[in-house]
Scaffold this active site. Structure first.
Site, PDB file in Angstrom:
ATOM      1  N   LYS A  23       8.667   3.236   8.985  1.00 54.35           N
ATOM      2  CA  LYS A  23       7.576   3.635   9.976  1.00 54.35           C
ATOM      3  C   LYS A  23       6.832   2.491   9.225  1.00 54.35           C
ATOM      4  O   LYS A  23       5.697   3.543   7.788  1.00 54.35           O
ATOM      5  CB  LYS A  23       7.015   5.063  10.148  1.00 54.35           C
ATOM      6  CG  LYS A  23       6.035   5.601  11.205  1.00 54.35           C
ATOM      7  CD  LYS A  23       5.161   4.798  11.120  1.00 54.35           C
ATOM      8  CE  LYS A  23       4.001   4.492  10.463  1.00 54.35           C
ATOM      9  NZ  LYS A  23       1.967   4.031  11.012  1.00 54.35           N
ATOM     10  N   SER A  44      -1.088   7.099   0.980  1.00 53.07           N
ATOM     11  CA  SER A  44      -3.242   7.785   0.246  1.00 53.07           C
ATOM     12  C   SER A  44      -1.662   9.232   0.042  1.00 53.07           C
ATOM     13  O   SER A  44      -1.144  10.121   0.052  1.00 53.07           O
ATOM     14  CB  SER A  44      -3.603   8.326   1.604  1.00 53.07           C
ATOM     15  OG  SER A  44      -3.328   8.974   2.238  1.00 53.07           O
ATOM     16  N   GLU A  80       4.776   8.654  -3.107  1.00 50.24           N
ATOM     17  CA  GLU A  80       3.650   7.588  -4.048  1.00 50.24           C
ATOM     18  C   GLU A  80       2.941   7.565  -3.603  1.00 50.24           C
ATOM     19  O   GLU A  80       2.423   7.160  -2.261  1.00 50.24           O
ATOM     20  CB  GLU A  80       4.748   5.945  -4.277  1.00 50.24           C
ATOM     21  CG  GLU A  80       6.326   6.446  -4.470  1.00 50.24           C
ATOM     22  CD  GLU A  80       6.950   6.612  -5.998  1.00 50.24           C
ATOM     23  OE1 GLU A  80       5.161   6.118  -6.351  1.00 50.24           O
ATOM     24  OE2 GLU A  80       7.804   6.813  -6.569  1.00 50.24           O
ATOM     25  N   CYS A 128      -2.362   0.347  -5.665  1.00 55.42           N
ATOM     26  CA  CYS A 128      -2.164   1.874  -6.669  1.00 55.42           C
ATOM     27  C   CYS A 128      -2.730   1.340  -7.385  1.00 55.42           C
ATOM     28  O   CYS A 128      -2.789   2.970  -8.184  1.00 55.42           O
ATOM     29  CB  CYS A 128      -0.681   2.448  -6.285  1.00 55.42           C
ATOM     30  SG  CYS A 128       0.943   1.491  -6.956  1.00 55.42           S
ATOM     31  N   GLU A 153     -10.551   7.273  -5.484  1.00 54.96           N
ATOM     32  CA  GLU A 153      -9.776   5.594  -5.560  1.00 54.96           C
ATOM     33  C   GLU A 153     -10.706   4.246  -4.304  1.00 54.96           C
ATOM     34  O   GLU A 153     -11.065   4.877  -3.204  1.00 54.96           O
ATOM     35  CB  GLU A 153      -8.031   5.985  -4.830  1.00 54.96           C
ATOM     36  CG  GLU A 153      -8.071   4.698  -4.507  1.00 54.96           C
ATOM     37  CD  GLU A 153      -5.592   4.960  -4.084  1.00 54.96           C
ATOM     38  OE1 GLU A 153      -5.846   5.731  -3.370  1.00 54.96           O
ATOM     39  OE2 GLU A 153      -4.662   4.683  -4.553  1.00 54.96           O
TER      40      GLU A 153
END
Ligand code: NAD
Length: 502
Positions: free
Chosen positions: A190, A244, A266, A305, A403
């Site tokens: 996906k 996220s 992750e 990231c 972030e």
């Protein structure tokens, strides 16, 4: 010599962009006919109306994958035969490098120079490395008594759902699909609704390479629809997720609400980049550290990231380091990513642009000092923002904790090593960290004390498929890359065989 603007126009005008889901070896529309607009952040051009999969489509893809597992064509193939097909898959991707790089740039705005030189070559290396690995791995025999044989073998988990983000669209998928396929699994990808095009394109190349129907499926769609349906599906054995932290937490809930599928996450980061005073003894040192600090946050528009988004610098060297970073930041002036000289392209979409601008606004409001950048660049209705540096940042500020996923660097100073470590570890994330020092003892001490899955000493963002990548704390768990990735896509089986009567 390539005119990428012209190539892009041709690609769009000729309607050669794959836009349907890929299920059981063929392109299909979503069963209810729904689509979503795939918009380029370069100039808000409509690239394609992409199939928006619902739970019915996800169900069809998972059934195809399950059927292929039951049939066993891929799973039971000898590792060397799977390797041959995966190597052919990589060769086909290589032959389409320019097309795939262009799709990546159009879809999410990264400079074409990096799609060409970083993203697609890294995908190739990843597939080839796992293909080459599988016919060299042995299972184990346990040191039991002589009248039994206890084997410890690895078996594919079965159907692997792969849910990925948009910052390195094909590469993040490849970090998962390459080891998952190499281990003999069937997969359903996906992709992000912000960057579905390359996953859809390579699906057909997978079939062309000889990967059997049903083994490689792609279901484009919205996260809370197609992603959720995949993660809740009772017949998916494992979800490999990059995205996220908020969505990562939902993935764990979906697993708990359904079949306790294995979940590997992750997630986000807010990585600290520490510069000790002894790291800079000459103008040459200063330049190297500043260049790395700038690249650590401005490469890929800061949509990394592992971005070194917090610079922790000893107070004695702060001023000269920031001046030099400002010099290197001039290389990252936002421009159309189809120009081959562009180093900082467009942010992925309007929502991301607004989010980054709101963080810049919060930095100013909370009293940080805006040293350079901070403005939106208006160009072709695209999503551009300047490389930005905030000085005098205080640990409690939002720009120090959250972030941003954009080209915004938060600078804090420290007096002592212990303070630097405390600041570095004072966020919920633990993906990466960097430290610059000439003292080998300090390098060891600090890197051990940093709560991060990857630590860079006197470098930043070094990368190779041979080493694991992933986070501590709320940056997730499980590791992409290296042989450790096989742990995620295989079950460990112990088999006891009594071979003689006592
Ligand atoms: P995101 O969490 O919004 O989306 C990631 C994927 O999850 C997308 O495919 C999305 O459609 C899907 N999704 C969203 N909501 C969902 C839901 N409710 N149920 C199921 N699926 C859902 O993240 P993003 O904005 O696409 O990506 C940026 C994030 O990815 C950043 O936090 C970044 O740090 C992280 N990231 C981490 C790594 C790593 O290796 N640790 C690498 C790249 C990106």
């Amino acid at each position: 010599t390539v005119d990428w603007h012209q190539r892009a126009q041709q690609l769009i005008a000729n309607k050669r962009i794959a836009y349907q889901a890929y299920i059981d070896g063929r392109y299909v529309d979503a069963q209810d006919g729904q689509t979503f607009d795939c918009i380029s952040p370069i100039d808000v051009a409509l690239l394609a109306k992409v199939a928006s999969c619902s739970d019915r489509d996800v169900d069809a893809a998972v059934s195809a994958a399950r059927h292929s597992v039951a049939k066993g064509t891929w799973l039971s193939m000898s590792p060397s035969a799977r390797k041959k097909i995966l190597l052919k898959f990589a060769d086909l991707i290589e032959q389409h490098t320019e097309e795939l790089a262009l799709l990546e740039t159009l879809d999410m705005g990264k400079p074409i120079r990096y799609s060409l030189a970083v993203d697609i070559p890294a995908v190739l290396k990843c597939i080839r490395w796992y293909a080459e690995a599988i016919d060299k791995l042995y299972d184990e025999v346990a040191p039991t008594s002589r009248d039994v044989l206890a084997t410890i073998t690895r078996e594919p988990v079965g159907v692997v759902g792969i849910v990925v983000p948009w910052n390195f669209p094909l590469l993040m998928a490849a970090w998962k699909f390459a080891p998952a396929l190499a281990a003999g699994n069937s997969i359903v990808i996906k992709p992000s609704e912000k960057s579905p095009l390359t996953a859809l394109r390579v699906a057909q190349l997978a079939t062309e390479a000889g990967i059997p129907d049903g083994v490689f499926n792609v279901v484009p769609g919205l996260g809370h629809v197609a992603g959720k349906a995949l993660a809740l599906h009772m017949d998916v054995d494992c979800i490999a997720f990059t995205g996220s932290t908020v969505t990562g937490k939902q993935m764990m809930q979906y697993a708990g609400q359904s079949n306790l599928k294995r979940v590997w996450l992750e997630c986000g980061g807010k990585s600290a980049h520490i510069v000790m005073p002894d790291a800079i003894t000459s103008d040459g040192d200063l330049d190297v550290v500043a260049r790395n600090a700038a690249a650590a946050i401005f490469f890929n528009q800061g949509e990394m990231c592992s971005a070194g988004s917090r610079l922790l610098v000893h107070e004695s060297i702060r001023e000269k380091l920031l001046e030099r970073i400002a010099h290197h930041a001039t290389q990252y002036q936002p421009a159309n990513p189809l120009n081959i000289n562009t180093h900082l392209g467009a942010l992925v979409d309007q929502a991301q642009l607004q989010s980054v601008l709101s963080y810049i606004h919060s930095g100013i409001e909370q009293g940080a000092s805006l040293r350079f950048g901070g403005r939106q660049i208006v160009q072709d209705k695209g999503c551009y923002v300047e490389p930005t540096l905030f000085d005098s940042v205080i640990p409690g500020m939002r720009i120090a904790q959250e972030e941003i996923f954009g080209p915004v660097l938060a600078v804090m100073t420290f007096k002592h090593e212990a303070e630097a470590i405390m600041l570095a570890n004072s966020v919920i994330y633990g993906l990466a960290a960097g430290v610059w020092t000439r003292d080998v003892h300090a390098a060891h001490r600090i890197s051990r004390a940093l709560k991060a899955g990857v630590v860079y000493v006197n470098c930043y963002d070094d990368d190779d498929i041979t080493v694991p990548f992933g986070g501590y704390k709320q940056s997730g768990f499980g590791r992409d890359k290296s042989l450790h990735a096989f742990d995620k896509y295989t079950e460990l089986k112990t088999t006891w065989m009594r071979i003689a009567n006592p």
